[in-house]
Write an enzyme that holds these catalytic residues in place. Structure first.
Site, PDB file in Angstrom:
ATOM      1  N   HIS A  14      10.551   1.538  -7.973  1.00  0.00           N
ATOM      2  CA  HIS A  14      11.659   1.822  -7.235  1.00  0.00           C
ATOM      3  C   HIS A  14      12.816   2.573  -7.856  1.00  0.00           C
ATOM      4  O   HIS A  14      13.661   2.873  -7.090  1.00  0.00           O
ATOM      5  CB  HIS A  14      12.374   0.227  -7.214  1.00  0.00           C
ATOM      6  N   LEU A  44       1.819  -2.060   6.215  1.00  0.00           N
ATOM      7  CA  LEU A  44       2.028  -1.422   4.940  1.00  0.00           C
ATOM      8  C   LEU A  44       1.039  -0.425   4.679  1.00  0.00           C
ATOM      9  O   LEU A  44       0.127  -0.792   3.757  1.00  0.00           O
ATOM     10  CB  LEU A  44       2.307  -2.651   4.196  1.00  0.00           C
TER      11      LEU A  44
END
Length: 683
Positions: A477, A404
């Site tokens: 998001h 990540l």
């Protein structure tokens, strides 16, 4: 090493005469020549800007004469078009024939690319596709002690160790050239040694003022990286002479005692002492004469004289070759196997997500050099299922999960692309890109420019983004910030809205990567991934057929309708809203056409102007923010084309996107588009 020192001195003289343009030198760092000597001239190198000794040593190692090596550096200082590194665009260490990849980084932003280059040898071997480097090559990447604190360096060192800990090959030699100071700020004593101790990394220390030990340690470090295909960090003690650059006055921030303490650690004097006798002094004088003579000879070198010459390598685009390459397909049997005997063009209308998934399968089947990677793209198949089934069909060598860290993900792509593969990294959300955007701006899109086209890193970055996710996730998001992407010279930014456009646009970008080394961002509207309906529930009018043989050229808009009363120009989620508004207006007898930009950079200016002229009323429906939004570029294109009609724009507010229903208060709405359209028609 003497040549490097004398070039630095001469650079100051050239700058005083106004004919030289770079004075950040390598004085005191010449011991990096021992690192070059321990490597092979075919080992790819990504070099620190103080690696002059390394560059000259590699030039000699590759069989060039000293004059040729000195001439190459002087041409770069003069910004001469004959400079093999950048063609006069910057002073960089770079030469394709020496496996030196040009780098302009001063803050370790080139380290993530080094990870990808190191990864490439084992990857191309496993895939059975041609690579750029020998299978047993070692990648060398050098940087300064101050840069070890930068997030890019921290992330790259961590990713290298992470890879090694997983048992994967990472033949990478990091060289931290530690002169104890970053511009004017001293590094704490012992800091580099402490910061370099990381899981998976093997640490070596060498003092550049000890010629025998430095050379031996460099050989040991290179040998370990080559034999064990592992990551190594060589901590090379250096000093810094002549200040940070020509304009730097060290006495303003360093005491005379500090400056005097560096004198015994001069690597050039140490080597001369090791050789002994009068030979080094005579040789130094001879090289000084050669530098002076070559400097006079090259002072009148040709330089770039037009804007077209400057930008020529930035974004070359051969439309015919791209069209031909986009039609590349797998053998029928291989394609049938990839799709399990059920080709998507026979599956009926599909969603945007399904079209993209099918395009990825088709392209992986047709292009053995293509690899897909990112967070969760493997077994899980992506957060939204866009890569579902790819790892199972094509194996973990071609479709794989990463750690990540977006900087490392893009770095993998940069290194794999420059090494002969076709990388398609996924950034899970647009908001996650922003902390790694310089990998696109400063590394990816700039490589052709600063290497005069000698090096390319073809890459298509898939990014899930934009807003309208019905309250999910807040701004991480629901992110509509694309201005940072549109501001990168040479980067293509594509936004597929309609499902039937997605596969042709993706194939076009892959073809452009292959033919021209294009770097692209494929920005996928998350809220449209799984939509099926357009006007009413159950109408299935947002589905689209999969077209394996359609090509959509870069910079060509999509046009829906042919009305002459109003043109709505939009993209992404705005297309779906605008089509609904257009349908209601048509029911009232208003002729509307809706233009889907599809390409945010470069904008389809010709299509914008032509369709605007057809109605003489233009409404720009821009889901990005009012300031810095895409709509600004559209209106500017119309103004520059002297569009004589009426124009208006609606956009989202200058705000982050909040959680829940509050998002609807700041995002462009369908009602706002309709109200603006009616107001424009009434004027």
């Amino acid at each position: 090493m003497a040549g490097s020192r004398l070039l630095d001195i001469h650079a100051r003289r050239l700058r005083e005469r106004g004919i030289g343009f770079y004075t950040i030198g390598s004085a005191g760092h010449e011991s990096n020549a021992y690192v070059a000597d321990a490597l092979r001239p075919t080992d790819p190198a990504l070099l620190h800007y103080r690696s002059g000794g390394f560059f000259l040593a590699r030039s000699l190692q590759a069989g060039r004469g000293l004059d040729d090596a000195l001439r190459a550096v002087l041409l770069s200082m003069f910004a001469g078009t004959d400079d093999a590194a950048s063609g006069g665009r910057h002073k960089v260490w770079g030469d394709e024939s020496l496996a030196v990849i040009p780098q302009t980084s001063t803050i370790a932003s080139h380290l993530p690319r080094a990870l990808g280059v190191a990864m490439s040898m084992s990857r191309t071997k496993r895939l059975g596709v041609p690579g750029r480097w020998p299978n047993d090559a070692v990648v060398v990447c050098s940087f300064g002690d101050a840069s070890i604190n930068h997030s890019t360096a921290v992330g790259a060192l961590n990713a290298a160790g992470y890879t090694v800990t997983q048992g994967l090959p990472m033949p990478l030699l990091f060289v931290c050239e530690d002169n104890g100071i970053g511009i004017s700020v001293a590094s704490p004593h012992g800091w580099v040694e402490a910061a370099a101790q990381r899981p998976g990394l093997t640490y070596f220390f060498a003092d550049g003022a000890d010629p025998d030990a430095a050379a031996a340690t460099a050989r040991e470090a290179v040998d370990l990286a080559r034999r064990r295909r592992t990551a190594v960090l060589l901590h090379l003690r250096t000093v810094r002479y002549l200040g940070h650059a020509g304009s730097d006055v060290e006495s303003a921030y360093r005491t005379s005692a500090d400056l005097a303490a560096d004198a015994p650690n001069d690597p050039l004097v140490a080597l001369a002492r090791r050789i002994g006798g009068g030979g080094p002094a005579r040789r130094y004088a001879e090289i000084a004469e050669r530098v002076e003579a070559l400097g006079d000879e090259l002072a009148g070198t040709t330089r770039l004289t037009s804007a077209d010459d400057v930008v020529a390598p930035l974004a070359p685009r051969d439309r015919r070759r791209i069209a031909d390459e986009s039609a590349r397909a797998a053998a029928p049997d291989d394609r049938a196997t990839a799709f399990g005997g059920r080709p998507p063009e026979h599956a009926g209308p599909m969603t945007l997500a399904q079209n993209i998934n099918a395009a990825l399968i088709d392209s992986l089947a047709a292009r053995p050099e293509m690899v897909v990677f990112g967070e969760d793209v493997g077994r899980k198949g992506g957060v939204y299922g866009l890569t579902r089934g790819l790892a199972q069909r094509f194996g973990r060598a071609r479709v794989f999960d990463t750690l990540l860290d977006e900087q490392s993900i893009l770095g993998y792509g940069l290194g794999l692309g420059v090494s002969g593969l076709l990388p398609v990294p996924e950034i899970q959300y647009l908001a996650y890109l922003h902390n790694a955007a310089d990998q696109l701006r400063g590394e990816a899109a700039s490589l052709r420019f600063f290497s005069n086209g000698a090096y390319r890193n073809p890459m298509v970055v898939r990014i899930a983004g934009l807003a309208y996710q019905k309250g999910f996730g807040g701004h991480f998001h629901n992110d509509n910030a694309v201005a940072a992407l549109r501001d990168i010279p040479g980067l293509v930014v594509a936004v597929p809205s309609r499902p039937e456009d997605a596969a042709p646009m993706l194939r076009t970008l892959l073809a452009a990567a292959v033919t021209d080394g294009q770097v692209s961002a494929f920005l996928e509207p998350i809220a449209l991934y799984h939509e099926r309906d357009l006007h009413r529930d159950g109408d299935r009018e947002w589905l689209g057929e999969y077209a394996p043989d359609v090509h959509i050229p870069i910079g060509s808009a999509g046009v829906h309708g042919d009305g002459s009363d109003l043109t709505i120009i939009t993209f992404g989620n705005g297309l779906r809203m605008s089509l609904r508004v257009a349908a209601r207006l048509r029911d009232e007898g208003v002729g509307v056409r809706v233009v889907d930009l599809r390409w945010l950079s470069p904008l389809p200016v010709q299509d914008i102007v032509l369709n605007a002229a057809a109605s003489r009323r233009v409404l720009v429906a821009d889901e990005t923010r009012h300031s810095g939004g895409v709509g600004e570029g559209v209106l500017t294109a119309l103004v520059e084309a002297r569009f004589p009609g009426r124009m208006a724009r609606v956009s989202s507010r200058d705000s982050y996107v909040p959680l829940g229903d509050a998002a609807n208060l700041v995002l462009l709405s369908e009602e706002q588009i309709e109200d603006a359209a009616r107001a424009l028609l009434a004027r």
